[in-house]
Design an enzyme around this catalytic site. Structure first.
Site, PDB file in Angstrom:
ATOM      1  N   HIS A 132       3.883   2.380  -3.129  1.00 26.39           N
ATOM      2  CA  HIS A 132       2.914   1.718  -2.251  1.00 26.39           C
ATOM      3  C   HIS A 132       3.597   1.067  -1.038  1.00 26.39           C
ATOM      4  O   HIS A 132       2.919   0.689  -0.069  1.00 26.39           O
ATOM      5  CB  HIS A 132       2.128   0.659  -3.026  1.00 26.39           C
ATOM      6  CG  HIS A 132       0.687   0.582  -2.640  1.00 26.39           C
ATOM      7  ND1 HIS A 132       0.253   0.638  -1.338  1.00 26.39           N
ATOM      8  CD2 HIS A 132      -0.442   0.472  -3.405  1.00 26.39           C
ATOM      9  CE1 HIS A 132      -1.059   0.539  -1.298  1.00 26.39           C
ATOM     10  NE2 HIS A 132      -1.516   0.455  -2.543  1.00 26.39           N
TER      11      HIS A 132
ATOM     12  N   ASP B 245      -0.303   4.060   1.534  1.00 26.43           N
ATOM     13  CA  ASP B 245      -1.406   3.414   0.832  1.00 26.43           C
ATOM     14  C   ASP B 245      -2.178   4.434   0.001  1.00 26.43           C
ATOM     15  O   ASP B 245      -1.875   5.629  -0.012  1.00 26.43           O
ATOM     16  CB  ASP B 245      -2.334   2.731   1.848  1.00 26.43           C
ATOM     17  CG  ASP B 245      -1.615   1.626   2.612  1.00 26.43           C
ATOM     18  OD1 ASP B 245      -0.783   0.939   1.993  1.00 26.43           O
ATOM     19  OD2 ASP B 245      -1.884   1.475   3.813  1.00 26.43           O
TER      20      ASP B 245
END
Length: 409
Positions: free
Chosen positions: A382, A386
């Protein structure tokens, strides 16, 4: 003169090898070509074979200790035979000086170590054995000339230490309830490397996993339709794994953010796809790499996957064949697993977990039809991307697999 057995060099990048386990002990008879020990580098573990027939005279490197390539790990010869001199190339700690003076000093090689105000006389071999075994030489009573500590003195001290530890462990076990007793296995070799890398992966990355189901009914039909042609023309068989790998490579080209690595607070985007394919072996998990996968056709990719997997299972992968991957695929479908959470192979930004295909009824308009479903699990970093771009990549993989003809164009 005895024969030296040295630490092999397992790849160009290897700086140190570790003796995982000794199959033979001092005094055992060994045949030429017989495996006497297992040694490992960061990713490879192999058996070391005896270069000659004879007796294992001395073990210079105990289990769990690392030494550079070329270092002597043991001696093979006849009982009572003189040890071969240590190869000068591995004596990295010896000071440089006049060659003639070095030769003259060798008979007087008894090394003296300060312990408080006294000096302890000890031979180099004995000192190395004591250090490896964690023995305080000041507590050893030397039986050599002038109180000099010999290797036999150290061996006796190590034996006493082992016996004492065994007694202590036995006392501890008897204090436990029978149900609490457990078999113990020292973590070493590939298992130790995997444990360290997986722990670091979870500690140093922001991992998130998303799941998706893919309808591979048409893909299975195409696989069956082309099976005979592929076998006759290429002497090969295309598997579900081959098609998945091809879909991943094509998707990575469409979504370069997934074909990246997070290194020193910088995201590195790679121009080429170096695909890692996780392979389970007896001693753990290895990841051979198919370099420049984007240049391979489906058949070429299939051959590379099968060749590297076979080399992995027989322990013939080189260090170079397990380095430089930019994305990894891990397939547990053959074990009946559906969805699972694969762990990133640092510094990569993504890894795709592949589950087992299962059949289920699905509505197609007003009609109920039996369809083949493939579960996929994508773990991504992450810090690099995203959820939306990661989902877009997974959606691309799904589209290629559900429209398999597009992978052949």
């Amino acid at each position: 003169m005895s024969v030296e057995v040295v630490m092999p060099k397992l790849g160009m990048a290897m700086k140190e090898g570790t003796v995982s386990i000794w199959n033979k002990q001092v005094g055992d008879q060994v045949g030429k070509g017989e495996p006497i020990a297992s040694v490992s580098s960061e990713k490879i573990e192999i058996d070391v074979e005896s270069p000659a027939e004879g007796t294992l005279l001395e073990i210079a490197v105990p289990e769990g200790e690392g030494v550079p390539p070329g270092a002597v790990i043991c001696y093979i010869g006849n009982p009572g035979e003189k040890m071969a001199p240590v190869n000068a190339s591995v004596q990295t700690q010896e000071p440089k000086g006049d060659a003639e003076s070095s030769v003259k000093e060798k008979p007087e090689m008894s090394k003296q170590v300060k312990t408080g105000g006294d000096r302890v006389k000890i031979s180099p071999v004995a000192r190395k054995m004591a250090e490896a075994g964690g023995i305080n030489i000041s507590e050893i009573q030397g039986t050599g000339p002038g109180g000099r500590i010999t290797k036999e003195d150290v061996q006796e001290s190590l034996k006493q230490s082992r016996e004492q530890k065994a007694e202590e462990k036995e006392r501890d076990k008897t204090a436990l309830e029978p149900a609490e007793q457990a078999k113990e296995m020292k973590v070493s070799g590939i298992r130790k490397v995997i444990a360290g890398r997986m722990h670091d992966s979870l500690q140093q990355t922001a991992q998130l996993t998303m799941n998706m189901k893919v309808d591979v009914t048409e893909l299975i039909a195409l696989q069956k339709q082309t099976a005979k042609t592929v076998q006759n023309r290429y002497e090969n068989k295309l598997t579900m794994t081959d098609f998945i790998a091809r879909a991943v490579v094509l998707s990575l080209q469409q979504h370069p953010q997934m074909n990246s690595a997070y290194i020193n607070e910088t995201i590195h985007f790679f121009q080429h796809v170096h695909l890692g394919m996780a392979v389970a072996v007896d001693k753990g998990l290895v990841v051979p790499v198919i370099r420049h996968s984007e240049k391979c056709s489906l058949v070429e990719l299939s051959r590379s996957i099968k060749t590297l997997a076979q080399k992995a299972r027989v322990g013939q992968l080189s260090n170079e064949e397990m380095q430089g991957s930019t994305f990894t695929i891990s397939n547990l479908g053959s074990y009946g697993v559906e969805h699972f959470t694969p762990i990133l192979n640092p510094p990569e930004s993504g890894i795709l977990g592949v589950g087992a295909v299962y059949e289920t009824p699905v509505f197609k308009g007003e009609e109920l039809d039996k369809r083949s479903i493939l579960p996929l699990s994508l773990t991504f970093d992450h810090r690099v991307l995203d959820g939306a771009p990661a989902a877009a990549f997974l959606q691309s993989v799904k589209q290629f697999l559900e429209e398999p003809v597009t992978m052949l164009l």
